[in-house]
Design a protein around this motif. Structure first.
Motif, PDB file in Angstrom:
ATOM      1  N   ALA A 183       0.836  -1.208   0.000  1.00 12.70           N
ATOM      2  CA  ALA A 183       0.000   0.000   0.000  1.00 12.70           C
ATOM      3  C   ALA A 183       0.867   1.253   0.000  1.00 12.70           C
ATOM      4  O   ALA A 183       0.581   2.222  -0.710  1.00 12.70           O
ATOM      5  CB  ALA A 183      -0.923  -0.006   1.218  1.00 12.70           C
ATOM      6  N   LEU A 184       1.937   1.240   0.772  1.00  9.02           N
ATOM      7  CA  LEU A 184       2.816   2.409   0.861  1.00  9.02           C
ATOM      8  C   LEU A 184       3.532   2.693  -0.454  1.00  9.02           C
ATOM      9  O   LEU A 184       3.806   3.852  -0.781  1.00  9.02           O
ATOM     10  CB  LEU A 184       3.850   2.213   1.974  1.00  9.02           C
ATOM     11  N   GLN A 185       3.830   1.641  -1.206  1.00  3.08           N
ATOM     12  CA  GLN A 185       4.539   1.810  -2.471  1.00  3.08           C
ATOM     13  C   GLN A 185       3.709   2.542  -3.517  1.00  3.08           C
ATOM     14  O   GLN A 185       4.255   3.208  -4.396  1.00  3.08           O
ATOM     15  CB  GLN A 185       4.977   0.445  -3.010  1.00  3.08           C
ATOM     16  N   ILE A 186       2.380   2.416  -3.417  1.00  2.00           N
ATOM     17  CA  ILE A 186       1.536   2.990  -4.471  1.00  2.00           C
ATOM     18  C   ILE A 186       0.633   4.111  -3.980  1.00  2.00           C
ATOM     19  O   ILE A 186      -0.003   4.788  -4.784  1.00  2.00           O
ATOM     20  CB  ILE A 186       0.658   1.899  -5.126  1.00  2.00           C
ATOM     21  N   SER A 187       0.581   4.341  -2.667  1.00  3.31           N
ATOM     22  CA  SER A 187      -0.326   5.365  -2.145  1.00  3.31           C
ATOM     23  C   SER A 187       0.244   6.763  -2.352  1.00  3.31           C
ATOM     24  O   SER A 187       1.411   7.027  -2.069  1.00  3.31           O
ATOM     25  CB  SER A 187      -0.578   5.136  -0.653  1.00  3.31           C
ATOM     26  N   GLN A 188      -0.605   7.652  -2.863  1.00  2.00           N
ATOM     27  CA  GLN A 188      -0.243   9.058  -3.020  1.00  2.00           C
ATOM     28  C   GLN A 188      -1.041   9.936  -2.060  1.00  2.00           C
ATOM     29  O   GLN A 188      -0.967  11.160  -2.141  1.00  2.00           O
ATOM     30  CB  GLN A 188      -0.518   9.501  -4.479  1.00  2.00           C
ATOM     31  N   GLU A 189      -1.790   9.312  -1.167  1.00  5.64           N
ATOM     32  CA  GLU A 189      -2.727  10.054  -0.314  1.00  5.64           C
ATOM     33  C   GLU A 189      -2.183  10.126   1.110  1.00  5.64           C
ATOM     34  O   GLU A 189      -1.867   9.113   1.731  1.00  5.64           O
ATOM     35  CB  GLU A 189      -4.090   9.354  -0.352  1.00  5.64           C
ATOM     36  N   ARG A 190      -2.038  11.331   1.620  1.00  2.24           N
ATOM     37  CA  ARG A 190      -1.348  11.570   2.885  1.00  2.24           C
ATOM     38  C   ARG A 190      -2.004  10.862   4.068  1.00  2.24           C
ATOM     39  O   ARG A 190      -1.319  10.255   4.902  1.00  2.24           O
ATOM     40  CB  ARG A 190      -1.291  13.079   3.145  1.00  2.24           C
ATOM     41  N   GLU A 191      -3.338  10.928   4.161  1.00  4.40           N
ATOM     42  CA  GLU A 191      -4.022  10.334   5.308  1.00  4.40           C
ATOM     43  C   GLU A 191      -3.882   8.813   5.316  1.00  4.40           C
ATOM     44  O   GLU A 191      -3.635   8.209   6.364  1.00  4.40           O
ATOM     45  CB  GLU A 191      -5.509  10.722   5.303  1.00  4.40           C
ATOM     46  N   LEU A 192      -4.030   8.200   4.149  1.00  5.10           N
ATOM     47  CA  LEU A 192      -3.884   6.745   4.070  1.00  5.10           C
ATOM     48  C   LEU A 192      -2.445   6.346   4.366  1.00  5.10           C
ATOM     49  O   LEU A 192      -2.186   5.358   5.064  1.00  5.10           O
ATOM     50  CB  LEU A 192      -4.308   6.247   2.681  1.00  5.10           C
ATOM     51  N   TRP A 193      -1.500   7.109   3.836  1.00  7.18           N
ATOM     52  CA  TRP A 193      -0.074   6.856   4.066  1.00  7.18           C
ATOM     53  C   TRP A 193       0.240   6.869   5.562  1.00  7.18           C
ATOM     54  O   TRP A 193       0.925   5.992   6.093  1.00  7.18           O
ATOM     55  CB  TRP A 193       0.721   7.929   3.320  1.00  7.18           C
ATOM     56  N   THR A 194      -0.298   7.863   6.268  1.00 11.21           N
ATOM     57  CA  THR A 194      -0.076   7.969   7.713  1.00 11.21           C
ATOM     58  C   THR A 194      -0.739   6.822   8.456  1.00 11.21           C
ATOM     59  O   THR A 194      -0.146   6.220   9.363  1.00 11.21           O
ATOM     60  CB  THR A 194      -0.627   9.313   8.234  1.00 11.21           C
ATOM     61  N   PHE A 195      -1.961   6.522   8.074  1.00 11.38           N
ATOM     62  CA  PHE A 195      -2.710   5.431   8.707  1.00 11.38           C
ATOM     63  C   PHE A 195      -1.985   4.095   8.568  1.00 11.38           C
ATOM     64  O   PHE A 195      -1.884   3.314   9.526  1.00 11.38           O
ATOM     65  CB  PHE A 195      -4.096   5.347   8.076  1.00 11.38           C
ATOM     66  N   VAL A 196      -1.478   3.819   7.374  1.00  4.85           N
ATOM     67  CA  VAL A 196      -0.770   2.556   7.139  1.00  4.85           C
ATOM     68  C   VAL A 196       0.488   2.490   8.003  1.00  4.85           C
ATOM     69  O   VAL A 196       0.792   1.444   8.594  1.00  4.85           O
ATOM     70  CB  VAL A 196      -0.425   2.388   5.645  1.00  4.85           C
ATOM     71  N   HIS A 197       1.223   3.584   8.099  1.00  2.00           N
ATOM     72  CA  HIS A 197       2.428   3.588   8.937  1.00  2.00           C
ATOM     73  C   HIS A 197       2.086   3.320  10.407  1.00  2.00           C
ATOM     74  O   HIS A 197       2.838   2.623  11.103  1.00  2.00           O
ATOM     75  CB  HIS A 197       3.163   4.926   8.811  1.00  2.00           C
ATOM     76  N   LEU A 198       0.969   3.843  10.883  1.00  5.29           N
ATOM     77  CA  LEU A 198       0.572   3.599  12.269  1.00  5.29           C
ATOM     78  C   LEU A 198       0.277   2.122  12.510  1.00  5.29           C
ATOM     79  O   LEU A 198       0.684   1.551  13.526  1.00  5.29           O
ATOM     80  CB  LEU A 198      -0.653   4.450  12.616  1.00  5.29           C
ATOM     81  N   ASN A 199      -0.421   1.496  11.568  1.00  6.95           N
ATOM     82  CA  ASN A 199      -0.715   0.072  11.734  1.00  6.95           C
ATOM     83  C   ASN A 199       0.528  -0.792  11.554  1.00  6.95           C
ATOM     84  O   ASN A 199       0.690  -1.813  12.224  1.00  6.95           O
ATOM     85  CB  ASN A 199      -1.819  -0.349  10.759  1.00  6.95           C
TER      86      ASN A 199
END
Length: 390
Positions: A171-187
């Motif tokens: 998800a991180l490799q292809i996400s361009q969206e800041r909120e999703l990027w942050t959420f994924v890092h938290l999980n």
């Protein structure tokens, strides 16, 4: 949504009232409302589509606030409305926005299922989302990162931590969206904590520091404090943990983020129990259990019942200790049964998909090992990323 569940309630209520007004039988049709004025002739979307959109926004709001029954109710209403629109005319079948709405609704209901301990049902709905993306390749392009995120959350709930890490990394490799990027890092940080990989967790610290978080989301910042508190708890730095969790609790209470409130309370209760302060522990765990029951969040209920059992033992109250023990066993057995059911579904193979065609759904022939069911760390609720998924 920026996680401001309480602040947005008046606007959401006004929106719901407006859509109720324009969907009344006495309200003029879209054609009747058009005039010769070019500005008045602009129509953003048909009112039937607006109705689905309002259901979707309400479901997202309810999901983030921890009102899961309400989220399911509005998701079901929206999905029924979509099917009605598709059955009325072939014109609607050509409207890609309906498929986008459907996928966003599936994402909300999948997260509800995971929180409520219905992993098998969540997995089947993830499979439906994959099938929808197969039918509409453009959807897969725009929704691939959220799909990997959902698979990562499912894998976490199944204690398949390696698969969860792979999905979050994809998800991180292809996400361009800041909120999703942050959420994924938290999980992903929670995955590292639960697998005792401190160096990997440390490598994420800058990206999940609540003081410098690259996100305007109130809920994600509150969740970042929770993750910091969780790390301090695992390291037995209880004073630091309490400081982070109180900040998380303050932010969660300010915007009615019920699930984060219950998670913070039960972790604080666990900390006070570890410190031998049974009175403060009880003051934290009791409201956590009550709130988790209202959500309902089975994992927090499981965790809280285990803490309550130990508290009643310390207080020499065998009657309530046994009651908490039975409650804990009931939740544990329910989750174990659902865990086994999900692990045997052919759709479970989806946790190994990262690119290309979705895997062929072959049933399992062996029983995977079932690790501890108690998901004390939990997973965080996926923020709205409709601006990237639409």
């Amino acid at each position: 949504m920026a996680g401001q569940i309480k602040s947005v309630k008046p606007s959401l209520k006004q929106l719901q009232q407006s859509i109720q007004t324009i969907t009344q039988p006495t309200w003029p049709s879209d054609e009747e409302l058009t005039t010769e004025n070019m500005g008045d002739m602009f129509m953003w979307m048909p009112k039937e589509h607006l109705c689905v959109l309002v259901y979707l926004i309400t479901a997202m709001h309810s999901m983030q606030g921890g009102y899961l029954d309400k989220a399911q109710k509005y998701t079901d209403k929206a999905l029924i409305q979509i099917e009605k629109l598709r059955s009325k005319s072939t014109v609607y079948d050509q409207q890609p926005i309906l498929s986008t709405f459907q996928l966003l609704l599936l994402e909300q209901i999948i997260m509800c299922r995971l929180v409520m301990g219905n992993k098998a049902l969540a997995l089947q709905e993830i499979s439906q989302a994959c099938a929808l993306c197969e039918q509409h390749p453009r959807l897969l392009t725009t929704h691939k990162a959220p799909l990997h995120t959902l698979l990562g959350l499912y894998a976490m709930s199944m204690n398949c931590m390696e698969a969860a890490e792979v999905q979050f990394s994809a998800a991180l490799q292809i996400s361009q969206e800041r909120e999703l990027w942050t959420f994924v890092h938290l999980n992903l940080a929670i995955v590292y904590l639960r697998t005792k990989r401190e160096p990997e967790f440390q490598s994420l610290l800058e990206r999940i520091n609540p003081e410098t978080l690259p996100s305007a989301s109130h809920s994600l910042r509150a969740a970042a404090y929770y993750v910091q508190g969780l790390q301090s708890f695992f390291q037995a730095r209880y004073n630091d943990a309490k400081r982070y969790l109180r900040e998380s609790l303050k932010m969660a209470n300010a915007e009615d983020l019920n699930r984060l409130t219950s998670c913070s309370l039960v972790l604080l209760g666990h900390i006070f129990l570890s410190l031998g302060n049974s009175r403060e522990s009880m003051n934290m765990v009791t409201p956590a259990m009550q709130l988790a029951s209202k959500i309902p969040d089975v994992h927090v209920q499981l965790w809280a019942s285990a803490v309550l059992r130990d508290l009643y033992r310390l207080n020499c109250d065998p009657g309530r200790e046994n009651e908490a023990y039975v409650t804990h066993c009931n939740y544990s057995q329910m989750l174990l049964k659902d865990h086994f059911t999900a692990s045997q579904l052919p759709e479970h193979n989806l946790i190994h998909w990262t690119d290309g065609d979705f895997p062929v759904m072959l049933p399992h022939t062996t029983t995977p090992s079932i690790q501890r069911v108690s998901n004390h760390a939990g997973t965080l609720a996926l923020p709205s990323s409709s601006n990237v998924m639409m």
